[in-house]
Design an enzyme around this catalytic site. Sequence first.
Site, mmCIF file in Angstrom:
data_model
loop_
_atom_site.group_PDB
_atom_site.id
_atom_site.type_symbol
_atom_site.label_atom_id
_atom_site.label_comp_id
_atom_site.label_asym_id
_atom_site.label_seq_id
_atom_site.Cartn_x
_atom_site.Cartn_y
_atom_site.Cartn_z
ATOM 1 N N GLU A 17 40.622 50.216 40.788
ATOM 2 C CA GLU A 17 40.105 49.333 39.978
ATOM 3 C C GLU A 17 39.742 48.118 40.909
ATOM 4 O OE1 GLU A 17 42.058 48.990 35.811
ATOM 5 O OE2 GLU A 17 43.520 50.046 36.945
ATOM 6 N N SER A 153 41.464 50.547 33.036
ATOM 7 C CA SER A 153 39.824 50.834 33.070
ATOM 8 C C SER A 153 39.497 51.997 32.365
ATOM 9 C CB SER A 153 39.539 50.251 34.511
ATOM 10 O OG SER A 153 39.614 49.110 34.785
ATOM 11 N N ARG A 262 47.832 41.860 27.181
ATOM 12 C CA ARG A 262 46.658 41.952 26.188
ATOM 13 C C ARG A 262 47.198 43.466 25.809
ATOM 14 N NH1 ARG A 262 42.494 44.019 29.204
ATOM 15 N NH2 ARG A 262 43.037 46.015 28.152
ATOM 16 N N ASP A 264 46.328 46.714 23.418
ATOM 17 C CA ASP A 264 45.056 47.563 22.972
ATOM 18 C C ASP A 264 45.608 48.318 21.632
ATOM 19 O OD1 ASP A 264 43.705 46.490 24.718
ATOM 20 O OD2 ASP A 264 43.878 48.328 26.272
ATOM 21 N N ASN A 279 48.456 45.715 28.834
ATOM 22 C CA ASN A 279 48.084 45.374 30.133
ATOM 23 C C ASN A 279 48.797 43.942 30.527
ATOM 24 O OD1 ASN A 279 46.464 44.387 32.474
ATOM 25 N ND2 ASN A 279 45.077 45.944 31.729
#
Length: 316
Positions: A17, A153, A262, A264, A279
């Site tokens: 990434e 990602s 964060r 998801d 994350n």
Amino acid sequence: MSDLGHVLILAGGLSYEREVSIRSGRRVAEVLRTAGVDVETRDADATLVPAVLADPPDAVFVTLHGGAGEDGAIRSVLELLDVPYVGATPDACRVAFDKPTAKAVVRSWGLNTPDSVALPKETFHDLGATAVLARIIDRLGLPLFVKPSRGGSALGASMVRTAEELPAAMVGCFAYGDTALIERYVQGVEVAVSVVDLGDGPVALPPVEIVPDRGVYDYAARYTAGQTEFFAPARLSHEATEACAGMAVAAHTALGLRDISRTDLIVDADGKPYFLEVNVAPGMTETSLLPMAAEAAGRDLGTLCKGLLELAAARG
């Protein structure tokens, strides 16, 4: 100018990434300069430790994604250097970065997360891939979602709708990691909920709804403008929105995270959210979700990043 003085942004690294990390670092540098902060950006390479020792920053903003940026390694080095930084501690990063471990922790807190199994590739070699894959389908059903147990990602991740698709999905997954997380796919609305804590406790920003043009939120859909439609805030009922916010804050707390994260989620047809992953170094690019959430909340991104750095500097 800010009272922070010298601020260092870490971007780049050697993970898959890297390019996304560079873009995140560039964006954070831009908004911080607009907020009056003196910013330097460095890569995580052999020049980092000598540079920090020669000119210690007041605080560090880590925008390294994947690998050392999120598994706690770089943060351990920063602690060895007595340099304060934004984000979770090394121990918390190690738990959050490993998706099966994070799922186990949040499940122990009573949060919903899809049934799954995590298996290293050696298991398929030793026991026979055909037999193991058949048993996975018997246990979890179809469709499935396969992804590396570590990393982000959506690299190496894929949807599996039929039994015939599973072997190829496993091969793709193992190209990016030695352990695969095979998860029961929950049909619903995909959302991301960012959490920030500026010293008064973790607060969820508005959820961002993700609608990829091709139906799958893969690497291209994440970082190519125009391939995904976003709604900030998400088009959810008030009850579902509150449930998502509560789950993100609970996951942040359960995993011992700090400053920023964060989460998801998938929200099913009944408005019930399911934890997918968390994350600890959220993307900060032009198409990333935390900046969208901050804008939806009426927060200036530069002011937010500056506040996080000031909090970190005060800890130091």
